[in-house]
Enzyme design. Structure first.
Site, PDB file in Angstrom:
ATOM      1  N   GLY A  42       0.819  -1.211   0.000  1.00 35.00           N
ATOM      2  CA  GLY A  42       0.000   0.000   0.000  1.00 35.00           C
ATOM      3  C   GLY A  42       0.851   1.257   0.000  1.00 35.00           C
ATOM      4  O   GLY A  42       0.516   2.249  -0.664  1.00 35.00           O
ATOM      5  N   SER A  44      -3.976  -2.796  -0.732  1.00 36.31           N
ATOM      6  CA  SER A  44      -2.848  -3.554  -0.168  1.00 36.31           C
ATOM      7  C   SER A  44      -3.295  -4.982   0.129  1.00 36.31           C
ATOM      8  O   SER A  44      -4.370  -5.188   0.716  1.00 36.31           O
ATOM      9  CB  SER A  44      -2.364  -2.880   1.113  1.00 36.31           C
ATOM     10  OG  SER A  44      -1.388  -3.683   1.748  1.00 36.31           O
ATOM     11  N   GLY A  45      -2.456  -5.949  -0.235  1.00 37.53           N
ATOM     12  CA  GLY A  45      -2.823  -7.356  -0.094  1.00 37.53           C
ATOM     13  C   GLY A  45      -3.024  -7.809   1.337  1.00 37.53           C
ATOM     14  O   GLY A  45      -3.995  -8.507   1.652  1.00 37.53           O
ATOM     15  N   THR A  71      10.684  -7.498 -11.755  1.00 35.09           N
ATOM     16  CA  THR A  71      10.078  -8.800 -12.055  1.00 35.09           C
ATOM     17  C   THR A  71       8.887  -9.045 -11.133  1.00 35.09           C
ATOM     18  O   THR A  71       8.969  -8.812  -9.925  1.00 35.09           O
ATOM     19  CB  THR A  71      11.141  -9.919 -11.884  1.00 35.09           C
ATOM     20  OG1 THR A  71      12.212  -9.607 -12.765  1.00 35.09           O
ATOM     21  CG2 THR A  71      10.569 -11.288 -12.217  1.00 35.09           C
ATOM     22  N   CYS A  73       4.212   4.244  22.489  1.00 37.91           N
ATOM     23  CA  CYS A  73       5.172   3.143  22.346  1.00 37.91           C
ATOM     24  C   CYS A  73       4.656   2.008  21.468  1.00 37.91           C
ATOM     25  O   CYS A  73       5.344   1.538  20.582  1.00 37.91           O
ATOM     26  CB  CYS A  73       5.533   2.579  23.708  1.00 37.91           C
ATOM     27  SG  CYS A  73       6.208   3.849  24.763  1.00 37.91           S
TER      28      CYS A  73
HETATM   29  N1  PLP Z   1      -2.770   3.109   4.067  1.00 36.69           N
HETATM   30  C1  PLP Z   1      -3.495   2.691   5.112  1.00 36.69           C
HETATM   31  C2  PLP Z   1      -4.800   3.364   5.403  1.00 36.69           C
HETATM   32  C3  PLP Z   1      -3.027   1.665   5.927  1.00 36.69           C
HETATM   33  O1  PLP Z   1      -3.752   1.275   6.981  1.00 36.69           O
HETATM   34  C4  PLP Z   1      -1.783   1.071   5.619  1.00 36.69           C
HETATM   35  C5  PLP Z   1      -1.234   0.016   6.490  1.00 36.69           C
HETATM   36  O2  PLP Z   1      -1.535  -0.063   7.651  1.00 36.69           O
HETATM   37  C6  PLP Z   1      -1.074   1.524   4.498  1.00 36.69           C
HETATM   38  C7  PLP Z   1      -1.599   2.542   3.743  1.00 36.69           C
HETATM   39  C8  PLP Z   1       0.236   0.926   4.110  1.00 36.69           C
HETATM   40  O3  PLP Z   1       0.048  -0.332   3.535  1.00 36.69           O
HETATM   41  P1  PLP Z   1       1.261  -1.369   3.456  1.00 36.69           P
HETATM   42  O4  PLP Z   1       1.472  -1.877   4.844  1.00 36.69           O
HETATM   43  O5  PLP Z   1       0.794  -2.415   2.517  1.00 36.69           O
HETATM   44  O6  PLP Z   1       2.437  -0.613   2.945  1.00 36.69           O
END
Ligand code: PLP
Length: 392
Positions: free
Chosen positions: A72, A199-200, A237, A325
């Site tokens: 993501g 995001s996977g 790749t 933390c």
């Molecule tokens: N955007 C949002 C709203 C997220 O919650 C996250 C991950 O927690 C990301 C982006 C980043 O995704 P990735 O962990 O796949 O880089």
């Protein structure tokens, strides 16, 4: 399977067994390179395209509008970088104060490079100041990036309305839909967005794979430059096995979404309502009516979120906290602070985020565990409610 009660699905999700099964042949035997001329590698090209169609189908896009990424964060960075690079004369970017660091820190980076960045505030319920957003747009605006749903509170933004306003003004619109995808329906034929990040590992695929939707006709400038993969839009790749996994996860999410949302809402509300009843001085952070089905963010006043997490950990319950933390940063949650949540409540905040794999029994166990944990911690804390009330 571990015996943990895993309620931290906005952090990452269990890889679905069906996804693992789909991936295994590509890790074990079919290890070729999809760009190869020979059949052994070349046959994988078609499989990657099948996965692209599955991912596209989750958001009702055309497969050609999907670019596979590594995560993501890469999708978010690429969307913003591409937007500013393809409009070199424009030097203004708009985002919100509550974005994930994948957008927020990239915007800080753009700010250091000389871009003007406007950060739109939210109110105490986590709703975006839409007037401020409309007023911030000017002729110099290269892009607006507004997340679809917030990862900490689950609050969903009115992306469709924002997109309509931006389309009239001719401004490129990116939405980070990492938390929304697979949890609520997304349809890019109805959503006026130009770029959308997935995001996977938030939808039961593995970590290290994602996708960026780029609407046909949107000017695009690649962020990762090298070979001709992804039609020259993202070099490197292909991560074939993970792409296959992402495709399968997207297919499962699309199939199960309609049934899954009410199930998640019922478990989430069961937990939330019980805790509101059994624990005094609890508040819910974020508007309860416009939230993702799987997320609740609660603040337990007069206790530290870290302390709650450590106690929950002893019971094998996994959750997250908005205090410093445990969130892996030096600062307490920027999202809760942007909402004006009082300092003591930010420090006592806990996020429970559910998935299709949670059960009513697990939720009931957490409902049983929490009240004595909170009572005990408050009695130990120098800032406990009883002690606070005895202060002059
Ligand atoms: N955007 C949002 C709203 C997220 O919650 C996250 C991950 O927690 C990301 C982006 C980043 O995704 P990735 O962990 O796949 O880089």
């Amino acid at each position: 399977m571990s015996n943990s009660i895993y309620l931290d699905n906005n952090a990452t999700t269990r890889v679905a067994p069906e996804v693992i099964e789909a991936m295994l042949p590509y890790l074990r035997d079919l290890y070729g390179n999809p760009s190869s001329m020979h059949t052994f590698g070349g046959q994988l090209h078609r499989k990657v395209e099948d996965a692209r169609a599955q991912v596209a189908s989750l958001i009702n896009a055309n497969p050609e509008e999907i670019i596979f990424t590594s995560c993501g964060t890469e999708g978010d960075n690429t969307a913003l970088m591409s937007s500013v690079e393809s409009q070199p004369r424009k030097k203004h970017v708009i985002t919100t104060r509550v974005e994930h660091p994948a957008v927020l820190n990239f915007c800080h980076h753009l700010g250091r490079k000389g871009f003007r960045v406007t950060y739109i505030p939210v109110d105490s319920q986590g709703h975006l100041d839409l007037d401020a957003l409309t007023k911030a747009v000017d002729d110099d605006t290269a892009a607006v990036s507004v997340m679809y749903a917030n990862n900490e509170t689950g609050v969903v933004f009115p992306v469709e309305g924002i997109g309509e306003m931006l389309r009239q003004r001719g401004v490129v619109f990116h939405t980070d839909a990492v938390q929304a995808a697979g949890k609520i329906p997304l349809d890019v034929t109805k959503l006026p967005v130009d770029l959308l990040t997935l995001s996977g590992h938030k939808i039961h695929a593995p970590k290290g794979v994602g996708a960026l939707y780029v609407r046909k006709g949107t000017r695009f400038s690649p962020y990762i430059i090298g070979g001709h993969q992804e039609k020259g839009r993202r070099a490197g790749t292909e991560n074939v096995a993970s792409i296959i996994g992402l495709g399968k996860a997207a297919e499962l999410a699309a199939k199960q979404l309609r049934n899954e949302a009410p199930f998640l809402i019922s478990l989430r509300d069961r937990l939330e309502n019980a805790l509101l009843k059994t624990c005094p001085d609890v508040r819910i952070n974020g508007d309860r009516t416009t939230r993702l089905p799987n997320t609740t963010n609660l603040s337990f006043e007069y206790v530290e979120g870290e302390a709650i997490l450590l106690r929950l950990n002893e019971f094998n319950v996994c959750a997250s906290s908005g205090s410093a933390c445990t969130s892996g940063s030096l600062e307490p949650s920027h999202v809760l602070r942007a909402m004006g949540v009082p300092f003591t409540a930010v420090h006592g905040s806990i996020r429970f985020s559910l998935s299709r794999y949670n059960t009513e029994e697990e939720i009931d166990r957490v409902i049983e565990i929490m009240p004595p944990v909170i009572r005990e911690l408050r009695s130990l804390s120098p800032f406990g409610r009883d002690k606070m009330s005895r202060l002059p």
